[in-house]
Design a protein around this motif. Structure first.
Motif, mmCIF file in Angstrom:
data_model
loop_
_atom_site.group_PDB
_atom_site.id
_atom_site.type_symbol
_atom_site.label_atom_id
_atom_site.label_comp_id
_atom_site.label_asym_id
_atom_site.label_seq_id
_atom_site.Cartn_x
_atom_site.Cartn_y
_atom_site.Cartn_z
ATOM 1 N N GLU A 513 0.819 -1.210 0.000
ATOM 2 C CA GLU A 513 0.000 0.000 0.000
ATOM 3 C C GLU A 513 0.862 1.273 0.000
ATOM 4 O O GLU A 513 1.857 1.357 -0.710
ATOM 5 N N MET A 514 0.511 2.271 0.809
ATOM 6 C CA MET A 514 1.177 3.571 0.758
ATOM 7 C C MET A 514 2.657 3.469 1.103
ATOM 8 O O MET A 514 3.505 4.142 0.500
ATOM 9 N N GLU A 515 2.991 2.626 2.060
ATOM 10 C CA GLU A 515 4.405 2.494 2.453
ATOM 11 C C GLU A 515 5.261 2.067 1.271
ATOM 12 O O GLU A 515 6.359 2.593 1.052
ATOM 13 N N LEU A 517 4.634 2.549 -1.939
ATOM 14 C CA LEU A 517 4.697 3.634 -2.915
ATOM 15 C C LEU A 517 5.670 4.724 -2.484
ATOM 16 O O LEU A 517 6.297 5.378 -3.327
ATOM 17 N N GLU A 518 5.818 4.929 -1.171
ATOM 18 C CA GLU A 518 6.680 6.005 -0.667
ATOM 19 C C GLU A 518 8.124 5.579 -0.485
ATOM 20 O O GLU A 518 9.019 6.429 -0.482
ATOM 21 N N ASN A 546 -7.699 -0.888 -5.174
ATOM 22 C CA ASN A 546 -7.357 0.203 -4.272
ATOM 23 C C ASN A 546 -8.662 0.880 -3.846
ATOM 24 O O ASN A 546 -9.454 1.292 -4.678
ATOM 25 N N LYS A 548 -8.642 3.362 -1.311
ATOM 26 C CA LYS A 548 -8.270 4.520 -0.511
ATOM 27 C C LYS A 548 -7.846 5.667 -1.424
ATOM 28 O O LYS A 548 -6.945 5.516 -2.249
ATOM 29 N N GLU A 550 -6.209 8.461 -0.963
ATOM 30 C CA GLU A 550 -4.843 8.978 -0.884
ATOM 31 C C GLU A 550 -3.847 8.056 -1.595
ATOM 32 O O GLU A 550 -2.874 8.514 -2.214
ATOM 33 N N ILE A 551 -4.096 6.745 -1.538
ATOM 34 C CA ILE A 551 -3.215 5.797 -2.247
ATOM 35 C C ILE A 551 -3.411 5.923 -3.752
ATOM 36 O O ILE A 551 -2.454 5.868 -4.529
ATOM 37 N N LYS A 554 -1.563 9.010 -4.966
ATOM 38 C CA LYS A 554 -0.122 8.754 -4.951
ATOM 39 C C LYS A 554 0.273 7.823 -6.093
ATOM 40 O O LYS A 554 1.279 8.063 -6.783
ATOM 41 N N ALA A 555 -0.507 6.759 -6.324
ATOM 42 C CA ALA A 555 -0.185 5.786 -7.370
ATOM 43 C C ALA A 555 -0.205 6.435 -8.748
ATOM 44 O O ALA A 555 0.694 6.214 -9.570
#
Length: 653
Positions: A513-515, A517-518, A546, A548, A550-551, A554-555
């Motif tokens: 997930e977000m981790e 991507l970052e 997905n 979410k 915010e994800i 970001k994606a």
């Protein structure tokens, strides 16, 4: 009596003899047997033989009939004469002695024969598709298609799914192909898009609180036509809430497997015994089969053998390995005994595929003196692996070389000629032995090689694997072999732009997930994406989505979409996610490909009612077509055609 028929042309049996019957249908065949005229009358249900004696008042009218004319006949059902019964026809025990004949519609001279499976150019068949569809094979294919869709629908409803219909006029979306655009007359300058898939709408259905959705959905993609892909197709579209990837697999396997079992006949279907289908990570599929659509009827498994050529005496492969390339080995059991012409033929085929050639090594077979010690060593290696779990062939050969005694003689035996061919002659014996053990070659086997950049070598190795499976008769017949391909990369590098792009489905959940991507290199991030593959065809594709906002932002940002562009293009979905979205996932299975596989047809056009040709033209009705200028003006559209090929450019002033 009914105006057109009391029975269909497939209904009459011996028990109907003595009755008066009326049939309507097409003149399938006509035969004059000197005083008796025989007409095989055909409708959707079958064929009945009709007989007209020469003295009949309808004989002349019947004699003038062309094939495919539509007629209505009335007469007496009689038993056929002994010796003339046709066991191949359900109606073959009887015939209709015609007393009345009405011509409903006369046929012109046919562009090709309907009563025979005569080869005709595909363009001609598509132009006269209504005639082509009268043929028994295509009638059977279309009925099979209808039955398969009915079977799928029943199975989905039984599994707790509700069928909903999503919009056909929607918004343009990056699904991996071009959209078909529809001008919006009431909104000049704006366009609807025909859905490449109901992706966003089915996800929004989950956000709306429905738990299990399905649809037999029409999809449209403006891309080049192929044998297994068309501009418009239908798919079994599925979405489920509060599910993991395993839940999707467990739910959909019985649906697809059950449908195949229902129509497979005597053919084998994977999982019929309740065993789950194989799950193969994408990277493993590319290594073992050279494809993310592996045909598992073929038992051959590709191996990476780069280490055996790195720094070796075989200069070509050593150079490729030194430059960061790879060498892949494709085993060919029993091929070593083939004549030189077999290898030359494969080498010529490889050049036709754009490769430089197809290198190989073959091992001598009995009664060569080197065979027995090699086979003993091969068995010893397998025993060694049991106690040295994870040990490689290279480590085993090094282990042998460090021991004095007869093992040294085994390596020398390979050096003296167990391996045949230019590659074997230039490869050190220890390397050759390790390679043969790793690929599990027996005496009399051969192994072929694909070398180069990893992606190119994988693709060519996959092609070679399929070719060898067919050439050597190794691929299974009459079987449907399924697997799930999992863990697709979320991103890929666009070869044209050099930019990071989505590789599969932009609405999937990246693993981590977000981790992820970052913190990770985008090209190393796998997604919860999966395909169902059957006999070398991608039959279904899906993902855990997905959910979410915010994800998602970001994606898309990593793929080059700024936040404002994501909001503009996907604002409906993002807005929905901000009001509580359940974890959800699903898939879509190609109806056309399922029918194509079960009908054993090589081309999707053979299982579609009115298909287009490869140029996207529907020749029977003449689409696409031009539109009147007044209509274009009403739609606020002006046409600017590209210059014709070969046309001169503007003159210099």
């Amino acid at each position: 009596m009914h105006a057109y028929r009391t029975h269909t042309c497939g209904a009459l049996r011996a028990a109907d003899a003595g009755q008066t019957a009326r049939l309507s249908g097409w003149v399938h065949r006509k035969r004059d047997h000197g005083g008796l005229l025989f007409i095989d009358l055909r409708d959707h249900y079958g064929i009945t033989q009709c007989v007209i004696p020469s003295g009949s008042p309808v004989f002349d009218a019947a004699d003038r009939l062309r094939p495919e004319s539509v007629i209505t006949v009335t007469g007496e059902v009689v038993h056929r004469e002994p010796g003339t019964v046709n066991e191949k026809l359900p109606t073959g025990a009887v015939e209709l002695r015609v007393k009345e004949l009405v011509l409903q519609s006369a046929a012109e001279i046919l562009p090709f024969q309907v009563a025979q499976e005569q080869e005709a150019p595909e363009e001609l068949r598509l132009r006269y598709r209504f005639l082509d569809l009268r043929r028994e094979r295509l009638q059977r294919n279309m009925i099979l298609r209808a039955q398969i869709i009915d079977s799928i629908r029943r199975r989905m409803i039984t599994a707790g799914f509700n069928e909903f219909q999503t919009p056909i006029l929607t918004v343009s979306s990056p699904e991996g192909a071009r959209d078909f655009l529809v001008p919006a007359r009431l909104h000049p300058g704006k366009f609807y898009a025909l859905p490449q898939a109901p992706q966003q709408y089915k996800q929004l259905t989950m956000v709306a609180g429905f738990d299990r959705y399905f649809q037999i959905a029409p999809c449209f993609r403006d891309e080049a036509g192929r044998a297994d892909r068309t501009l418009m197709f239908y798919q079994l579209d599925v979405e489920m809430s509060f599910v993991t990837q395993d839940d999707v697999f467990r739910t959909m396997e019985p649906v697809i497997r059950g449908c195949f079992e229902e129509f497979a006949g005597s053919r084998t279907v994977d999982g019929a015994d309740g065993t789950a289908w194989r799950r193969i990570p994408y990277a493993q599929a590319m290594l073992d089969y050279g494809s993310d659509k592996p045909d598992l009827r073929n038992p051959l498994v590709i191996r990476d053998v780069t280490q055996h050529f790195a720094g070796s005496g075989f200069g070509l492969f050593a150079k490729i390995a030194a430059s960061g390339g790879v060498v892949r080995a494709i085993p060919a059991p029993g091929a070593g005994g083939n004549p030189r012409s077999f290898f030359d033929k494969l080498n010529e085929w490889a050049r036709e595929q754009g490769a430089g050639g197809l290198g190989y090594i073959s091992l001598r077979s009995e009664p060569d003196v080197a065979v027995a010690p090699y086979r003993s060593l091969r068995e010893a290696f397998k025993e060694w692996q049991k106690t040295n779990v994870g040990g490689t062939a290279t480590e085993y050969v090094a282990f042998l070389a460090a021991r004095p005694g007869p093992d040294e003689g085994t390596i020398s035996a390979i050096a003296s000629g167990l391996g045949l061919g230019p590659i074997a002659r230039n490869l050190e014996p220890e390397r050759l032995l390790a390679l043969a053990l790793q690929v599990d070659l027996d005496a009399g086997d051969a192994v072929f090689f694909a070398a180069g950049k990893e992606a190119d070598a994988a693709k060519f190795a996959g092609q070679t694997r399929l070719r060898l499976g067919n050439e050597l008769g190794l691929s299974e017949k009459d079987a449907f072999r399924f697997c799930w391909i999992t863990d697709f990369p979320f991103y890929e590098l666009n070869e044209e732009t050099g930019q990071v792009d989505f590789s599969h489905n932009p609405f999937s959940m990246p693993q981590g997930e977000m981790e992820a991507l970052e913190t990770k290199d985008p090209l190393t991030i796998p997604a919860y994406q999966y395909d169902v593959v059957c006999n070398g065809y991608e039959m279904a594709s899906g993902a855990i989505r997905n959910h979410k906002a915010e994800i998602m932002v970001k994606a898309f940002g990593i793929a080059g979409y700024p936040p404002e562009a994501v909001e503009e293009r996907f604002g409906g979905m993002l807005n929905a996610f901000r009001y509580g979205a359940p974890p959800h996932g699903g898939m879509a299975a190609g109806i056309d490909r399922i029918v194509m596989l079960l009908a054993e047809e090589p081309n999707l056009r053979e299982v579609n009612l009115f298909p287009m040709n490869q140029q996207g033209e529907e020749l029977m009705m003449g689409s696409p077509s031009t539109v009147e200028p007044a209509r274009l003006k009403e739609l606020s559209i002006r046409i600017e055609l590209p210059p014709a090929k070969g046309a001169a450019g503007p003159k210099a002033p």
